[in-house]
Design a protein around this motif. Sequence first.
Motif, PDB file in Angstrom:
ATOM      1  N   LEU A  43      -6.994  -0.264  -4.835  1.00 38.83           N
ATOM      2  CA  LEU A  43      -6.158  -2.016  -4.799  1.00 38.83           C
ATOM      3  C   LEU A  43      -7.552  -3.600  -5.268  1.00 38.83           C
ATOM      4  O   LEU A  43      -7.363  -4.212  -5.461  1.00 38.83           O
ATOM      5  CB  LEU A  43      -5.837  -2.405  -3.641  1.00 38.83           C
ATOM      6  CG  LEU A  43      -4.270  -1.443  -3.467  1.00 38.83           C
ATOM      7  CD1 LEU A  43      -3.892  -2.645  -1.268  1.00 38.83           C
ATOM      8  CD2 LEU A  43      -3.193  -1.145  -3.958  1.00 38.83           C
ATOM      9  N   ASP A  80      -1.439   1.566   6.579  1.00 37.47           N
ATOM     10  CA  ASP A  80      -3.040   0.999   6.324  1.00 37.47           C
ATOM     11  C   ASP A  80      -2.214  -0.076   5.103  1.00 37.47           C
ATOM     12  O   ASP A  80      -3.214  -1.415   5.797  1.00 37.47           O
ATOM     13  CB  ASP A  80      -2.835   1.630   4.368  1.00 37.47           C
ATOM     14  CG  ASP A  80      -3.919   2.814   4.471  1.00 37.47           C
ATOM     15  OD1 ASP A  80      -4.430   2.892   6.173  1.00 37.47           O
ATOM     16  OD2 ASP A  80      -4.208   3.811   3.576  1.00 37.47           O
ATOM     17  N   GLN A  81      -1.023  -0.974   5.692  1.00 35.83           N
ATOM     18  CA  GLN A  81      -0.225  -2.189   5.141  1.00 35.83           C
ATOM     19  C   GLN A  81      -0.760  -3.076   6.268  1.00 35.83           C
ATOM     20  O   GLN A  81      -0.565  -4.221   6.408  1.00 35.83           O
ATOM     21  CB  GLN A  81       1.346  -1.836   5.486  1.00 35.83           C
ATOM     22  CG  GLN A  81       1.979  -3.092   4.683  1.00 35.83           C
ATOM     23  CD  GLN A  81       1.630  -3.513   2.719  1.00 35.83           C
ATOM     24  OE1 GLN A  81       1.128  -2.875   1.669  1.00 35.83           O
ATOM     25  NE2 GLN A  81       1.101  -4.723   2.830  1.00 35.83           N
ATOM     26  N   CYS A 114       1.145  -0.972   0.546  1.00 36.69           N
ATOM     27  CA  CYS A 114      -0.381   0.139   0.013  1.00 36.69           C
ATOM     28  C   CYS A 114       1.122   1.455   0.092  1.00 36.69           C
ATOM     29  O   CYS A 114       1.620   1.513   0.588  1.00 36.69           O
ATOM     30  CB  CYS A 114      -0.779   0.092   1.538  1.00 36.69           C
ATOM     31  SG  CYS A 114      -2.161   1.024   1.187  1.00 36.69           S
ATOM     32  N   ASP A 120      -5.933   4.982  -0.415  1.00 38.79           N
ATOM     33  CA  ASP A 120      -5.051   4.075  -0.880  1.00 38.79           C
ATOM     34  C   ASP A 120      -5.347   2.240  -0.616  1.00 38.79           C
ATOM     35  O   ASP A 120      -5.327   1.954  -1.061  1.00 38.79           O
ATOM     36  CB  ASP A 120      -4.211   4.211  -0.149  1.00 38.79           C
ATOM     37  CG  ASP A 120      -2.877   5.796  -0.028  1.00 38.79           C
ATOM     38  OD1 ASP A 120      -3.510   6.255  -1.558  1.00 38.79           O
ATOM     39  OD2 ASP A 120      -2.718   6.111   1.025  1.00 38.79           O
ATOM     40  N   LEU A 121      -5.738   2.119  -0.117  1.00 41.47           N
ATOM     41  CA  LEU A 121      -6.571   0.767   0.455  1.00 41.47           C
ATOM     42  C   LEU A 121      -7.329   0.570  -1.374  1.00 41.47           C
ATOM     43  O   LEU A 121      -7.252  -0.667  -1.560  1.00 41.47           O
ATOM     44  CB  LEU A 121      -7.474   0.646   1.607  1.00 41.47           C
ATOM     45  CG  LEU A 121      -5.732   0.371   2.709  1.00 41.47           C
ATOM     46  CD1 LEU A 121      -6.507   0.416   3.991  1.00 41.47           C
ATOM     47  CD2 LEU A 121      -5.339  -0.877   2.310  1.00 41.47           C
TER      48      LEU A 121
END
Length: 144
Positions: free
Chosen positions: A123, A98-99, A93, A119-120
């Motif tokens: 994906l 957020d990872q 990420c 950001d999430l």
Amino acid sequence: MGSQKGVTPRVVFDSSTVVPALLFANGRLAWLRTHWRDGSCVPLISRLTAAELTRVLRYPKFGLSAEDCRELLADYLPYCEVIEPTKRCALVCRDKNDQPFLDLAQSGKADFLASGDKDLLSLVGQTTFVIETAEAYCRRVSGA
């Protein structure tokens, strides 16, 4: 993918989803509190995602004391299954904060990751679990 009928979905709710659900009793995500309380989902949490959730709750804009944070978390954490991620998600990420949510979803065999984070959400479609907004998740689980 996703959950099968009759199977309780395993869900990672990120901070952008849990924090408003906890803070705003009449807000757009308040339904989530009943959703996890009544066992309609299995929220997944890890040490790192709990730390991130606590960090966000302590933002000055919320004006919460340490005791306020503990009380709010007491309405979420007891319903969560604690997972210590053993696998990193193959995707990285853009936002390092957020990872841990991606890694948790991967290791915890989540069906869904519900998020309001751009950001999430960027994906979507690239993971073994479904990444979607809390609103899309609500429509899915309510059959709407």
